[in-house]
Design a protein around this motif. Structure first.
Motif, PDB file in Angstrom:
ATOM      1  N   PHE A 190       0.805  -1.222   0.000  1.00 50.85           N
ATOM      2  CA  PHE A 190       0.000   0.000   0.000  1.00 50.85           C
ATOM      3  C   PHE A 190       0.837   1.270   0.000  1.00 50.85           C
ATOM      4  O   PHE A 190       0.294   2.369  -0.091  1.00 50.85           O
ATOM      5  CB  PHE A 190      -0.925   0.009   1.233  1.00 50.85           C
ATOM      6  CG  PHE A 190      -0.174  -0.213   2.515  1.00 50.85           C
ATOM      7  CD1 PHE A 190       0.462   0.840   3.157  1.00 50.85           C
ATOM      8  CD2 PHE A 190      -0.082  -1.478   3.060  1.00 50.85           C
ATOM      9  CE1 PHE A 190       1.171   0.630   4.330  1.00 50.85           C
ATOM     10  CE2 PHE A 190       0.616  -1.700   4.235  1.00 50.85           C
ATOM     11  CZ  PHE A 190       1.247  -0.640   4.875  1.00 50.85           C
ATOM     12  N   LEU A 191       2.163   1.141   0.100  1.00 48.27           N
ATOM     13  CA  LEU A 191       3.022   2.331   0.107  1.00 48.27           C
ATOM     14  C   LEU A 191       2.835   3.116  -1.188  1.00 48.27           C
ATOM     15  O   LEU A 191       2.654   2.524  -2.253  1.00 48.27           O
ATOM     16  CB  LEU A 191       4.487   1.942   0.288  1.00 48.27           C
ATOM     17  CG  LEU A 191       4.853   1.280   1.610  1.00 48.27           C
ATOM     18  CD1 LEU A 191       6.342   0.931   1.629  1.00 48.27           C
ATOM     19  CD2 LEU A 191       4.488   2.146   2.801  1.00 48.27           C
ATOM     20  N   ILE A 192       2.892   4.428  -1.089  1.00 46.56           N
ATOM     21  CA  ILE A 192       2.661   5.286  -2.251  1.00 46.56           C
ATOM     22  C   ILE A 192       3.861   6.186  -2.501  1.00 46.56           C
ATOM     23  O   ILE A 192       4.712   6.361  -1.638  1.00 46.56           O
ATOM     24  CB  ILE A 192       1.385   6.151  -2.073  1.00 46.56           C
ATOM     25  CG1 ILE A 192       1.548   7.118  -0.883  1.00 46.56           C
ATOM     26  CG2 ILE A 192       0.158   5.277  -1.894  1.00 46.56           C
ATOM     27  CD1 ILE A 192       0.442   8.157  -0.753  1.00 46.56           C
ATOM     28  N   ASP A 193       3.904   6.752  -3.681  1.00 47.54           N
ATOM     29  CA  ASP A 193       4.873   7.785  -4.034  1.00 47.54           C
ATOM     30  C   ASP A 193       4.126   9.107  -4.125  1.00 47.54           C
ATOM     31  O   ASP A 193       2.996   9.148  -4.617  1.00 47.54           O
ATOM     32  CB  ASP A 193       5.525   7.488  -5.393  1.00 47.54           C
ATOM     33  CG  ASP A 193       6.476   6.314  -5.329  1.00 47.54           C
ATOM     34  OD1 ASP A 193       7.231   6.220  -4.343  1.00 47.54           O
ATOM     35  OD2 ASP A 193       6.459   5.490  -6.256  1.00 47.54           O
ATOM     36  N   LEU A 194       4.750  10.162  -3.651  1.00 48.60           N
ATOM     37  CA  LEU A 194       4.195  11.507  -3.778  1.00 48.60           C
ATOM     38  C   LEU A 194       5.186  12.368  -4.546  1.00 48.60           C
ATOM     39  O   LEU A 194       6.396  12.290  -4.297  1.00 48.60           O
ATOM     40  CB  LEU A 194       3.951  12.141  -2.404  1.00 48.60           C
ATOM     41  CG  LEU A 194       2.909  11.511  -1.497  1.00 48.60           C
ATOM     42  CD1 LEU A 194       2.941  12.190  -0.126  1.00 48.60           C
ATOM     43  CD2 LEU A 194       1.526  11.631  -2.109  1.00 48.60           C
TER      44      LEU A 194
END
Length: 155
Positions: free
Chosen positions: A31-35
């Motif tokens: 579930f980790l995201i990039d911003l």
């Protein structure tokens, strides 16, 4: 002579194991995201002081749901706070590891660079007498060439 703070090698097997462990960690957290930098800059700032604030605010919201507007999703707030609390020890462990990796990388790089500067100095001295290292010195010397700001050419 340079100070030797680190004397280690990283075998191919150790590197493979470390990369596999990182891949496993990445897989364990799908579930980790990039911003983007813009997205991050447009968001409310969050740090350790705000972590305590959101935990306390959640407690108030759970104890007094009647004060909340219908548009505030208490379940989503709870889920976000639980995720923050779950990630907190992982984040601290990864930060500590990254700090040690950065420090080791920096120390090894610094030691190598200081030694390389000595090699460059000795090579220049040797080249004065023999001329045998001219091409190699030209290549190494490019590291120190400066560019003219107006024309972009080497000075």
């Amino acid at each position: 002579m340079p100070v030797n703070r680190i004397n280690a090698t990283l075998s191919d097997e150790q590197r493979r194991q470390a990369l596999a462990a990182l891949a496993s960690l990445n897989d364990a957290l799908p579930f980790l995201i990039d911003l983007s930098a813009d997205e991050r800059n447009s968001m409310a700032k969050f740090g350790d002081k705000n972590r305590s604030f959101v935990v306390k605010a959640l407690a108030i919201a759970e104890n007094h749901p009647e004060i909340l507007p219908r548009s505030l999703d208490l379940d989503e707030l709870r889920a976000d706070v639980e995720l923050v609390e779950s990630l907190y020890p992982l984040r601290n462990a990864v930060e500590a590891l990254l700090g040690r990796i950065d420090n080791t990388y920096f120390a090894a790089g610094s030691e190598a660079y200081v030694s390389a500067l000595l090699v460059y100095q000795y090579a220049k001295t040797h080249n004065v007498a023999t001329g045998a290292l001219e091409e190699s010195l030209d290549d190494l010397g490019r590291r120190f060439s400066r560019r003219n700001r107006k024309s972009g050419e080497a000075q």
